[in-house]
Design an enzyme around this catalytic site. Structure first.
Site, short mmCIF file in Angstrom:
data_model
loop_
_atom_site.label_atom_id
_atom_site.label_comp_id
_atom_site.label_asym_id
_atom_site.label_seq_id
_atom_site.Cartn_x
_atom_site.Cartn_y
_atom_site.Cartn_z
N GLY A 1 -3.34 1.48 0.55
CA GLY A 1 -3.60 2.56 0.74
C GLY A 1 -4.00 3.89 -0.37
O GLY A 1 -5.01 4.72 0.47
N ILE B 1 4.52 8.57 3.92
CA ILE B 1 4.12 7.04 2.96
C ILE B 1 3.51 6.64 4.32
O ILE B 1 3.88 6.34 5.26
CB ILE B 1 5.12 6.49 2.21
CG1 ILE B 1 6.72 6.59 3.44
CG2 ILE B 1 5.33 7.15 1.36
CD1 ILE B 1 7.32 5.47 2.95
N GLU B 2 2.57 6.16 3.06
CA GLU B 2 1.58 5.44 4.52
C GLU B 2 1.62 4.12 5.68
O GLU B 2 0.93 3.94 6.41
CB GLU B 2 0.28 4.11 3.20
CG GLU B 2 1.34 3.49 3.11
CD GLU B 2 0.69 2.87 1.58
OE1 GLU B 2 -0.36 1.92 1.49
OE2 GLU B 2 0.46 4.27 0.61
N GLN B 3 3.41 3.50 4.94
CA GLN B 3 4.24 3.00 6.17
C GLN B 3 4.55 3.87 7.50
O GLN B 3 4.81 2.73 8.38
CB GLN B 3 4.86 2.76 5.56
CG GLN B 3 4.71 1.31 4.64
CD GLN B 3 4.13 1.55 3.22
OE1 GLN B 3 4.38 2.64 3.05
NE2 GLN B 3 3.69 0.82 1.95
N GLY B 4 4.23 5.24 7.57
CA GLY B 4 4.41 5.82 8.86
C GLY B 4 5.68 6.85 8.98
O GLY B 4 5.83 6.71 9.88
#
Length: 509
Positions: free
Chosen positions: A392, A323-326
């Protein structure tokens, strides 16, 4: 030299700031890495002293509680003149100010803003990227502008080696606001107990190398040597002020849970708890597209149900979640806690994660479908004349090899149920979602066709595929009359070849 400050001291420092400062802040939904105590000092300084005023606020991912916390702190007349955000829905007051043309409002892809912070910090002439081509961020569309008060062009179209690219223009960051778990006596900041790093380092570097200041919020101070070198998120030479907040919560859920930071293994409630016929059908049908061994991404809302289904079936080892949060792998949380995972396998910075996406390292993504049209465009960012923002979404879809959009056929009052392997419509929705032209292009069908991307649109009534000739209706739900229950409720005419019935196994109660 790093200075430890009290809230009162920080308020005084901020009140003495000149007007028209640009503030860059990290943070994400659900209170993730949200430096709210520092932002509250901005608010108090303005409300009490009338300064700092006319600021520009820049944030890559939306954050706040739709009331007081997070970016809601800046929703005072005269406090900000411009907001550049990747997601807006967590602050209804700022949204209202944008809609009334009381502020200049821009919305840009979240990953773009994170990478732009990095480019600013590196002293490079902006961000050159394909991300945003054909979407609302493209200057041939809105160029990211959200209202008529917003006129400055901050994105330009260029050609490099004969190919279209976008250049997102750099700007000076006067104040960087970041957050960690702990800081040591030398000012090194660690997010070791947090569920994500987000873009903290990029925000701090952008402010430092712009000649600005960096303010860090942490839960506690520790001695030099207590933070292991690989645990340092932001080195002390980038930090000017540290505000210690002993009661700092990990997220809006409250106290620190180390399973969310991957520091211990623990059971965490992950399900959104939402369950209805439409969602079950869409999730089940979308999951048909899964290819074992794929690197996957999941978005907010109904699409996150595909991840829940994989876990429920014990198939997690067949795929690599991101996921985009890393975050990589782990048990993905949904709802307002989207962006966090319990027991993650890896936590990278968000700019690094977006590098993976931008370079084509994502095999498949499952994302929401708020609105689609006959050109294959999808909108998740513009509704009823106002911006909500994509987070994102644009960065993720631009180079993913396959995209599966998941959403209900219509909304607001729509009800249906399954019976004997068929779909029964109880009430039509008052709001049509499959329209002639979307209100804003968050995903460009034309761009996807030019790149030969695999794109599927899954609803509970019908499934569509993007083909070189246009949008084709390939399946519809058993129990429905194709003309009366599907085609008559579309704002466009899809290609019809030989649509088949969706598999009856998706319609089991």
């Amino acid at each position: 030299m790093v200075k430890i400050v009290t809230k009162e001291e920080l308020v005084a420092i901020l009140a003495a700031m000149p007007e028209r400062r640009t503030v860059g802040s990290t943070g994400a939904g659900g209170g993730l890495l949200e430096p709210d105590a520092v932002l509250a000092c901005f608010e108090e300084a303005f409300v009490t002293h009338g300064s700092p005023k006319d600021m520009t606020l820049v944030h890559a991912l939306g954050f706040g509680d739709k009331d007081r916390r997070g970016v809601n702190r800046f929703a005072h007349h005269g406090m900000v003149r411009r907001v550049i955000g990747g997601h807006w829905v967590w602050s209804p007051k700022l949204l209202s100010m944008s809609q009334k043309n009381e502020i200049e409002a821009y919305c840009l892809p979240g990953g773009v803003l994170m990478h732009l912070f990095r480019e600013i910090g590196a002293g490079r002439p902006g961000l050159f990227t394909h991300v945003g081509l054909g979407t609302f961020a493209d200057p041939r569309q809105q160029g990211g502008r959200c209202n008529t008060a917003t006129t400055e062009e901050i994105v330009e179209l260029m050609q490099i080696d004969g190919k279209d690219v976008l250049r997102y223009k750099p700007f000076a960051v006067d104040i960087g606001v970041v957050r960690g778990s702990v800081a040591d006596a030398s000012g090194n900041v660690s997010a070791r107990d947090e569920p994500a790093d987000l873009d903290s380092y990029s925000v701090a570097m952008a402010a430092r190398n712009s000649g600005g200041i960096v303010i860090a919020q942490v839960r506690e101070l520790v001695a030099d040597g207590d933070i292991r070198p690989r645990e340092v998120t932001i080195p002390g030479n980038l930090i000017d002020y540290i505000l210690v907040v002993p009661d700092q919560a990990q997220t809006y859920r409250g106290a620190y849970n180390l399973a969310l930071a991957g520091l211990e293994h623990g059971k965490v409630e992950t399900s959104s708890g939402k369950e209805d016929a439409a969602r079950r059908i869409v999730v089940s049908r979308a999951a048909e597209e899964l290819v074992p061994g794929s690197t996957l991404n999941f978005g907010f809302g109904m699409s996150a149900g595909v991840a829940e289904k994989i876990v429920a079936e014990g198939r997690q080892k067949d795929f690599w979640f991101t996921i985009e949060q890393g975050i990589h792998n782990g048990d993905l949380l949904t709802g307002d806690m989207f962006g966090i995972a319990a027991n993650p396998a890896a936590i990278l910075s968000s700019p690094e994660q977006f590098d993976l996406y931008s370079g084509g390292g994502l095999d498949m993504t499952f994302l929401g479908l708020a609105e689609m049209d006959g050109h294959g465009n999808v909108n998740v960012s513009h509704f009823n004349g106002q911006i909500s923002g994509p987070g994102g979404f644009v960065d993720i879809t631009q180079k993913a090899k396959a995209v599966v959009f998941c959403g209900s056929f219509d909304t607001k009052g729509a009800r249906s149920h399954v019976e004997n392997g068929k779909l029964v419509i109880d009430a039509q929705g008052q709001v049509q979602k499959l329209v002639a032209d979307v209100a804003g292009i968050t995903f460009s069908g034309a761009q996807a066709k030019a790149e030969g991307k695999s794109v599927l649109y899954v609803t509970e009534r019908a499934v569509f595929r993007l083909t070189p000739e246009g949008v084709e209706l390939i399946e519809y739900a058993p129990g429905l009359d194709l003309q009366i229950d599907v085609l008559d409720h579309l704002g466009f005419t899809p290609i019809l070849r030989n649509p088949r019935l969706m598999d009856a196994r998706h319609f089991i109660a």
